[in-house]
Enzyme design. Structure first.
Site, mmCIF file in Angstrom:
data_model
loop_
_atom_site.group_PDB
_atom_site.id
_atom_site.type_symbol
_atom_site.label_atom_id
_atom_site.label_comp_id
_atom_site.label_asym_id
_atom_site.label_seq_id
_atom_site.Cartn_x
_atom_site.Cartn_y
_atom_site.Cartn_z
ATOM 1 N N ILE A 100 -6.674 -10.779 2.684
ATOM 2 C CA ILE A 100 -6.835 -11.566 1.461
ATOM 3 C C ILE A 100 -5.487 -12.160 1.073
ATOM 4 C CG2 ILE A 100 -7.568 -11.479 -0.973
ATOM 5 C CD1 ILE A 100 -9.827 -10.593 0.892
ATOM 6 N N ASP A 104 0.519 -13.059 4.351
ATOM 7 C CA ASP A 104 0.248 -11.630 4.528
ATOM 8 C C ASP A 104 0.458 -10.860 3.221
ATOM 9 O OD1 ASP A 104 -0.674 -9.864 6.447
ATOM 10 O OD2 ASP A 104 1.235 -9.569 7.465
ATOM 11 N N TRP A 158 3.086 -2.097 3.156
ATOM 12 C CA TRP A 158 2.657 -3.497 3.099
ATOM 13 C C TRP A 158 3.675 -4.450 2.495
ATOM 14 C CZ3 TRP A 158 3.093 -3.668 -2.029
ATOM 15 C CH2 TRP A 158 2.624 -2.606 -2.805
ATOM 16 N N ASN A 159 4.795 -3.948 2.038
ATOM 17 C CA ASN A 159 5.673 -4.866 1.293
ATOM 18 C C ASN A 159 6.561 -5.740 2.185
ATOM 19 O OD1 ASN A 159 7.043 -2.587 2.038
ATOM 20 N ND2 ASN A 159 8.202 -2.403 0.144
ATOM 21 N N PRO A 195 0.608 -1.496 11.475
ATOM 22 C CA PRO A 195 0.956 -2.048 10.165
ATOM 23 C C PRO A 195 0.010 -1.494 9.102
ATOM 24 C CG PRO A 195 0.285 -3.797 11.727
ATOM 25 C CD PRO A 195 -0.073 -2.474 12.342
ATOM 26 N N GLU A 217 10.545 7.153 5.466
ATOM 27 C CA GLU A 217 11.095 6.264 4.430
ATOM 28 C C GLU A 217 10.051 6.177 3.340
ATOM 29 O OE1 GLU A 217 14.001 5.301 4.275
ATOM 30 O OE2 GLU A 217 14.755 5.386 6.317
ATOM 31 N N CYS A 248 10.697 -0.265 -2.414
ATOM 32 C CA CYS A 248 10.814 1.184 -2.572
ATOM 33 C C CYS A 248 12.109 1.615 -3.261
ATOM 34 C CB CYS A 248 10.743 1.842 -1.215
ATOM 35 S SG CYS A 248 11.864 1.080 -0.053
ATOM 36 N N GLU A 282 17.254 4.735 8.446
ATOM 37 C CA GLU A 282 17.024 3.542 9.247
ATOM 38 C C GLU A 282 18.296 2.707 9.227
ATOM 39 O OE1 GLU A 282 13.035 2.095 7.694
ATOM 40 O OE2 GLU A 282 12.545 2.714 9.747
HETATM 41 P P1 NDP Z 1 0.900 4.402 1.999
HETATM 42 O O1 NDP Z 1 1.620 5.680 1.993
HETATM 43 O O2 NDP Z 1 -0.405 4.311 1.340
HETATM 44 O O3 NDP Z 1 0.669 3.924 3.509
HETATM 45 C C1 NDP Z 1 1.724 3.776 4.421
HETATM 46 C C2 NDP Z 1 1.148 3.631 5.828
HETATM 47 O O4 NDP Z 1 0.638 4.893 6.261
HETATM 48 C C3 NDP Z 1 -0.023 2.660 5.916
HETATM 49 O O5 NDP Z 1 0.055 1.971 7.147
HETATM 50 C C4 NDP Z 1 -1.199 3.586 5.867
HETATM 51 O O6 NDP Z 1 -2.363 3.021 6.394
HETATM 52 C C5 NDP Z 1 -0.696 4.746 6.693
HETATM 53 N N1 NDP Z 1 -1.384 6.002 6.465
HETATM 54 C C6 NDP Z 1 -2.079 6.412 5.369
HETATM 55 N N2 NDP Z 1 -2.548 7.671 5.537
HETATM 56 C C7 NDP Z 1 -2.137 8.087 6.770
HETATM 57 C C8 NDP Z 1 -2.293 9.292 7.530
HETATM 58 N N3 NDP Z 1 -2.947 10.348 7.040
HETATM 59 N N4 NDP Z 1 -1.733 9.359 8.759
HETATM 60 C C9 NDP Z 1 -1.040 8.319 9.251
HETATM 61 N N5 NDP Z 1 -0.878 7.141 8.588
HETATM 62 C C10 NDP Z 1 -1.397 7.028 7.364
HETATM 63 O O7 NDP Z 1 1.935 3.365 1.400
HETATM 64 P P2 NDP Z 1 1.685 1.859 0.975
HETATM 65 O O8 NDP Z 1 1.274 1.044 2.147
HETATM 66 O O9 NDP Z 1 0.833 1.870 -0.242
HETATM 67 O O10 NDP Z 1 3.179 1.403 0.606
HETATM 68 C C11 NDP Z 1 3.757 1.687 -0.616
HETATM 69 C C12 NDP Z 1 4.635 2.902 -0.552
HETATM 70 O O11 NDP Z 1 5.590 2.773 0.489
HETATM 71 C C13 NDP Z 1 5.430 3.113 -1.804
HETATM 72 O O12 NDP Z 1 5.384 4.456 -2.215
HETATM 73 C C14 NDP Z 1 6.856 2.776 -1.412
HETATM 74 O O13 NDP Z 1 7.815 3.400 -2.153
HETATM 75 C C15 NDP Z 1 6.873 3.128 0.021
HETATM 76 N N6 NDP Z 1 7.887 2.348 0.701
HETATM 77 C C16 NDP Z 1 9.042 2.976 1.119
HETATM 78 C C17 NDP Z 1 10.046 2.264 1.702
HETATM 79 C C18 NDP Z 1 11.281 2.949 2.192
HETATM 80 O O14 NDP Z 1 11.903 2.444 3.106
HETATM 81 N N7 NDP Z 1 11.683 4.076 1.653
HETATM 82 C C19 NDP Z 1 9.963 0.817 1.897
HETATM 83 C C20 NDP Z 1 8.716 0.263 1.457
HETATM 84 C C21 NDP Z 1 7.720 1.017 0.874
HETATM 85 P P3 NDP Z 1 -3.320 2.124 5.435
HETATM 86 O O15 NDP Z 1 -2.585 1.801 4.198
HETATM 87 O O16 NDP Z 1 -3.602 0.959 6.254
HETATM 88 O O17 NDP Z 1 -4.513 2.978 5.153
#
Ligand code: NDP
Length: 485
Positions: A29, A95, A153-154, A178, A251, A285, A459
């Protein structure tokens, strides 16, 4: 007509696009309009198997190439990425919804930086010689093997490169998943690596939700998992990886403090607070979402902050004049709006913003709350949206204790003209990535990552090499072997 963002197929395995429509459809979307622009399919068990077995098979020959050869390919990929920056930035905007004004300078460009930097380091991975009289030990820095990367996703392009580039530089192969929310950009990274001459199978992309991530993490062939995501997901993935004694880099999220002393240059401090809260509409993050302002400058700071925040241009992200985009999804928008309501209910003073913008797409106005106290929900939980909390403080000692009073420890920043104090305060803050008179810079040369619940490992920089390689030590005896019998 097919939208230009629609990829050729959902996955990229063994050097080519691969489809399996039996996988759950994942709609893509466009956050600025709510319109569906593409569809991919989650990886079926057959796709996961294909990706893992391909990567496993490709890794050995890749690791046997010299570091110079691997590095040359990564640096070529960096050049291609820069040549294609405009198209990649448009795709990043589709994206994520982030404005082109940002994606043109922050996404494929930082991905290219990682490919170039780790390409440059690849040839320098050496061991040491340890003399022991006649005998000696030598060490070799070796690849871990098969690595899994899982992204948030960011920053879909940047995350794929921040994980893929050091992994490949060290001679590993990678399967990257991803976020289901932003499945498009990593496919382009895989395509570019092939165009640059990477052997098929060393960098593969599979789509899917958490269950696909789970299948990758638990596979016994996988040696390392690098996750960018939330703390709850990090705990699950870390535990699953521990079961197989796998290496990890985590991370995770943050609720970072940005401390502004009353001797700070106000405009620079306001600029730091804006960069640390409203870039990518707050979906970063490391954001400094708890802005501690010393009481003497509080009202002056808030007035200047409100004035400059009013200059944000919300609008079509493809228009380069737009400086502030939507939330990545409707769901994320609703989560953030929920936090804004909490802030109002719990008595924080709304300075600006505070509601969904009156336009198509998932836009929330950049929002500033003042008079926030440490116990308020908006000061404790990661919001991951454009919501800045301003808190007051009197003394250095007090602010350091309050800044550290959190489970998180990703980043921290301080603005002051007193350099002795700046270094002292940074020294006392529990955070991995810190800033003095700046906020949120993330050059590839600098280590990036958190302490406490915000993560494990680093990283970027030479540190990342340590997390994608291991040391083998070899004892060499020059004389006879003595034995008891
Ligand atoms: P999520 O933790 O929801 O998801 C991260 C990834 O993990 C997604 O690809 C997700 O798949 C996957 N995932 C979910 N459950 C599992 C599992 N049980 N086993 C393996 N993989 C799994 O994070 P968001 O995508 O919502 O991103 C936001 C978060 O990321 C925030 O908390 C932010 O702070 C953090 N973040 C940290 C950064 C850093 O470098 N420290 C940088 C950017 C973001 P799917 O979502 O497709 O279900």
């Amino acid at each position: 007509m097919t939208h230009p963002a629609q990829p050729k197929a959902s996955h990229f395995i063994n050097g080519e696009y691969v489809e399996d429509t039996a996988g759950t459809p994942i709609p893509v979307i466009y956050a600025a309009t709510g319109e569906q622009i593409a569809t991919v399919h989650a990886a079926t068990p057959a796709i996961v198997e294909q990706a893992l077995s391909t990567a496993k098979a490709a890794q050995k020959a890749w690791a046997k190439m010299s570091g110079t050869e691997r590095g040359r390919i990564l640096r070529r990929a960096a050049d291609i990425m820069r040549e294609r920056n405009h198209d990649l930035s448009v795709l990043e905007t589709y994206d994520t919804g982030k404005p082109l004004q940002e994606t043109l300078v922050a996404d494929a460009t930082s991905g290219a930086d990682a490919l170039e930097y780790f390409g440059g380091l690849a040839a320098s991975l050496t061991g040491e010689h340890i003399p022991l009289g006649e005998d000696w030990v030598y060490t070799k820095r070796e690849a871990l093997g098969l690595c899994v990367g899982i992204g948030a996703w960011n920053y879909p392009t940047q995350i794929a490169c921040w994980k893929g580039a050091p992994a490949l530089a060290c001679g590993n192969a990678m399967v990257f998943k991803p976020s289901e929310t932003t499945p498009l950009c990593a496919l382009k990274v895989a395509e570019i690596l092939i165009d640059a001459g990477a052997p098929a199978g060393v960098f593969n992309v599979v789509q899917g939700m958490g269950e696909v991530g789970g299948a990758l993490v638990t596979d016994p062939r996988v040696d390392k998992v690098s996750l960018t995501g939330s703390v709850p997901t990090g705990k699950k993935v870390y535990a699953a990886a521990a079961e197989g004694m796998k290496h990890v880099t985590m991370e995770l999220g943050g609720k970072s403090p940005l401390i502004i002393f009353d001797d700070a240059d106000i405009d620079n401090a306001v600029g730091g607070a804006i960069n640390g809260n409203f870039y990518s509409s707050g979906q970063v993050c490391s954001n400094g979402t708890r802005v501690f302002v010393q009481k003497g400058i509080k009202e002056k700071f808030l007035a200047r902050l409100a004035e400059r925040t009013g200059n944000a241009i919300l609008g079509d992200p493809m228009d380069e004049a737009t400086s502030f985009g939507p939330m990545v999804t409707e769901n994320q928008m609703n989560i953030v709006l929920g936090y804004i309501e909490k802030g109002k209910e719990e008595g924080a003073r709304l300075i600006c913003g505070g509601r969904r913008a009156d336009m198509d797409g998932y836009f929330i106005e950049p929002t500033v709350f003042a008079d926030v106290t440490d116990d308020m929900t908006i000061a404790r939980e990661e919001i991951f949206g454009p919501v800045m909390s301003v808190l007051d403080f009197d003394t250095e000692e007090e602010v350091v204790a309050r800044a550290n009073d959190t489970e998180f420890g990703l980043s921290a920043g301080v603005f002051t003209k007193d350099f002795t104090r700046a270094h002292r305060v940074i020294g006392n803050l529990e955070a991995g990535s810190c800033f003095i008179n700046s906020y949120n810079d993330a050059p590839v040369e600098a280590p990036f990552g958190g302490v406490k619940a915000s993560g494990v490992g680093r990283e970027n920089s030479k540190e990342a090499i340590k997390h994608f390689s291991q040391v083998k030590s070899v004892y060499v005896r020059m004389g006879d072997v003595e034995a008891a019998f």
